[in-house]
Write a protein that holds these residues in place. Sequence first.
Motif, PDB file in Angstrom:
ATOM      1  N   ASP A   1    -152.716  43.343  28.168  1.00 50.64           N
ATOM      2  CA  ASP A   1    -152.709  44.289  29.288  1.00 50.64           C
ATOM      3  C   ASP A   1    -151.364  44.995  29.412  1.00 50.64           C
ATOM      4  N   GLY A   2    -150.389  44.511  28.687  1.00 48.33           N
ATOM      5  CA  GLY A   2    -149.064  45.098  28.709  1.00 48.33           C
ATOM      6  C   GLY A   2    -148.236  44.526  27.580  1.00 48.33           C
ATOM      7  N   ILE A   3    -147.119  45.157  27.310  1.00 50.79           N
ATOM      8  CA  ILE A   3    -146.234  44.737  26.218  1.00 50.79           C
ATOM      9  C   ILE A   3    -144.802  44.732  26.728  1.00 50.79           C
ATOM     10  N   VAL A   4    -144.065  43.716  26.338  1.00 48.62           N
ATOM     11  CA  VAL A   4    -142.626  43.686  26.588  1.00 48.62           C
ATOM     12  C   VAL A   4    -141.963  43.914  25.239  1.00 48.62           C
ATOM     13  N   THR A   5    -141.143  44.959  25.147  1.00 43.63           N
ATOM     14  CA  THR A   5    -140.581  45.362  23.863  1.00 43.63           C
ATOM     15  C   THR A   5    -139.095  45.655  23.994  1.00 43.63           C
ATOM     16  N   ILE A   6    -138.441  45.788  22.860  1.00 48.01           N
ATOM     17  CA  ILE A   6    -137.010  46.097  22.836  1.00 48.01           C
ATOM     18  C   ILE A   6    -136.782  47.341  21.987  1.00 48.01           C
ATOM     19  N   ALA A   7    -135.655  48.013  22.251  1.00 45.60           N
ATOM     20  CA  ALA A   7    -135.324  49.232  21.521  1.00 45.60           C
ATOM     21  C   ALA A   7    -133.844  49.509  21.674  1.00 45.60           C
ATOM     22  N   ARG A   8    -133.337  50.405  20.811  1.00 47.91           N
ATOM     23  CA  ARG A   8    -131.961  50.865  21.005  1.00 47.91           C
ATOM     24  C   ARG A   8    -131.863  51.621  22.328  1.00 47.91           C
ATOM     25  N   ARG A   9    -130.748  51.482  22.982  1.00 49.48           N
ATOM     26  CA  ARG A   9    -130.563  52.098  24.294  1.00 49.48           C
ATOM     27  C   ARG A   9    -130.743  53.619  24.246  1.00 49.48           C
ATOM     28  N   ALA A  10    -130.286  54.259  23.163  1.00 48.91           N
ATOM     29  CA  ALA A  10    -130.374  55.704  23.011  1.00 48.91           C
ATOM     30  C   ALA A  10    -130.204  56.043  21.537  1.00 48.91           C
ATOM     31  N   ASP A  11    -130.437  57.309  21.189  1.00 43.38           N
ATOM     32  CA  ASP A  11    -130.337  57.731  19.789  1.00 43.38           C
ATOM     33  C   ASP A  11    -128.987  57.418  19.166  1.00 43.38           C
ATOM     34  N   GLU A  12    -127.934  57.588  19.959  1.00 40.04           N
ATOM     35  CA  GLU A  12    -126.585  57.403  19.424  1.00 40.04           C
ATOM     36  C   GLU A  12    -126.118  55.952  19.473  1.00 40.04           C
ATOM     37  N   ALA A  13    -126.934  55.068  20.020  1.00 41.51           N
ATOM     38  CA  ALA A  13    -126.538  53.666  20.182  1.00 41.51           C
ATOM     39  C   ALA A  13    -126.659  52.895  18.867  1.00 41.51           C
ATOM     40  N   ALA A  14    -125.840  51.872  18.734  1.00 43.43           N
ATOM     41  CA  ALA A  14    -125.930  50.978  17.578  1.00 43.43           C
ATOM     42  C   ALA A  14    -127.224  50.171  17.635  1.00 43.43           C
ATOM     43  N   GLY A  15    -127.638  49.647  16.498  1.00 47.28           N
ATOM     44  CA  GLY A  15    -128.882  48.882  16.447  1.00 47.28           C
ATOM     45  C   GLY A  15    -128.882  47.656  17.327  1.00 47.28           C
ATOM     46  N   SER A  16    -127.691  47.103  17.590  1.00 47.49           N
ATOM     47  CA  SER A  16    -127.595  45.900  18.423  1.00 47.49           C
ATOM     48  C   SER A  16    -127.414  46.214  19.905  1.00 47.49           C
ATOM     49  N   ASP A  17    -127.272  47.507  20.249  1.00 55.13           N
ATOM     50  CA  ASP A  17    -127.145  47.923  21.655  1.00 55.13           C
ATOM     51  C   ASP A  17    -128.554  48.179  22.181  1.00 55.13           C
TER      52      ASP A  17
ATOM     53  N   VAL B   1    -132.084  47.557  24.788  1.00 53.32           N
ATOM     54  CA  VAL B   1    -132.649  47.362  26.122  1.00 53.32           C
ATOM     55  C   VAL B   1    -134.036  46.758  25.961  1.00 53.32           C
ATOM     56  N   MET B   2    -134.505  46.135  27.029  1.00 49.18           N
ATOM     57  CA  MET B   2    -135.869  45.612  27.059  1.00 49.18           C
ATOM     58  C   MET B   2    -136.685  46.438  28.041  1.00 49.18           C
ATOM     59  N   LEU B   3    -137.930  46.721  27.671  1.00 52.31           N
ATOM     60  CA  LEU B   3    -138.827  47.494  28.515  1.00 52.31           C
ATOM     61  C   LEU B   3    -140.111  46.710  28.748  1.00 52.31           C
ATOM     62  N   ALA B   4    -140.672  46.855  29.930  1.00 51.99           N
ATOM     63  CA  ALA B   4    -142.007  46.329  30.220  1.00 51.99           C
ATOM     64  C   ALA B   4    -142.929  47.523  30.380  1.00 51.99           C
ATOM     65  N   ILE B   5    -143.999  47.556  29.606  1.00 49.94           N
ATOM     66  CA  ILE B   5    -144.915  48.686  29.638  1.00 49.94           C
ATOM     67  C   ILE B   5    -146.341  48.177  29.809  1.00 49.94           C
ATOM     68  N   THR B   6    -147.161  48.928  30.505  1.00 44.18           N
ATOM     69  CA  THR B   6    -148.546  48.522  30.745  1.00 44.18           C
ATOM     70  C   THR B   6    -149.501  49.443  30.005  1.00 44.18           C
ATOM     71  N   ARG B   7    -150.732  49.012  29.871  1.00 45.64           N
ATOM     72  CA  ARG B   7    -151.685  49.634  28.961  1.00 45.64           C
ATOM     73  C   ARG B   7    -151.865  51.141  29.186  1.00 45.64           C
TER      74      ARG B   7
END
Length: 408
Positions: free
Chosen positions: A178-194, A196-202
């Motif tokens: 019903d939803g996914i918790v995922t991670i991603a780079r903070r922004a285009d210019e951010a390093a791969g280790s920088d 954030v975590m997001l909670a998203i619903t269907r």
Amino acid sequence: MNVQEVQFRNFAPETSRVQFSSDRASFQQRTAVVAEAAATEVEAVDREARFPRKAIDAARKQRLLGTQIPIEFGGDGASMSDVTDMCYALGRACASAGMIFAMHQTKVACLVRHGGGSAWHEKLMRRVATEQLLLASSTTEGQNGGNIRFSSAAVERAGTEISLLRDATVISYGAEADGIVTIARRADEAAGSDQVMLAITRDDYSLEPTLAWETLGMRGTCSAGFKLNFKGTAEQIFPVPYDRIHAQTMTPVAHLCWSSVWAGIAAAAVDRAQLFIRKAARGSGGNMPPGASHFTAAKMTLTKLRAIITANLESYAAREQDERALSSIDFQSSINLLKVEASELAVAAVLHAMRACGLSGYRNDTDVSIGRHLRDVLSAPIMINNDRILASMGSATLMSAVPVSLRD
């Protein structure tokens, strides 16, 4: 249902209309109902590589998907000890159902610990408790393998709106969540280790299948690959940087829950070995069969596995409210080694159980067959590969002092 594998018949079923209590006996009773449902379809789930729907539907009816949510948000406020007990029981009944439950509870733990104070995440907590939403995890992408501390995909921002396009090589039960918790780079210019975590619903995302899930074991987790396309708002980003979430919650909770599922698989295999040895001894006038020593080894290995999990649970509970202690080198080393040790011990226990049963355990058509358990538990050392964990720990272990006493 194999009552030697899942001994839950002494518990009375409950319905979703019951006013649930949050004491340990209630948790055990409610989990028993879910485990019994899981056991009724475990062979079909494995054979057909299908989602364990009966088990998850039962977990919803027993309101276990939101059990960690604080009472003020509609949940039970269950402790990590309560949750790992549930993982163990479900792992005994059906490895795939247990692992799905463990992964979901890891995401819920992140939401509970790091979503407080954010109106969007607190609303999601209430929804998880009320609607019994199932949350999946998307941490693996592209060519990064199991390195979840490096992201390729970045959050794109346009005012308060954000988007994310992610090549997720694995999203366990993604099509059913019903939803996914995922991670991603903070922004285009951010390093791969920088990250954030997001909670998203269907209603925020779409999934385009890219990789099928045809595996040796854990077939019911349906861990297919997808292209994840998300559009939402910036408030869906957790208010805490991912590096803190990873150290304080994601890693310890995942390793505690996964290890408990693996211990449950091992316990189910040991149950079957015990049944075989007892039958063989009765049939030969009390003489023990050749594989009896392997049953002893299986039982001892399971005891050691449970003790390691318990020790780490106590260690986590003692540090749970201390962010510095959770992020310390000693704790992080210990909780990572839990994953390595537990996965290896679980495999060893199941192998000993199979050798205790001999050909009867090797066959797929006996009441002591251990083939499914072995195939499922062999995923344990590979799921975030043990070699990767040990290699990454080299510097940290060199910096950690060697204890000078047994109590240090």
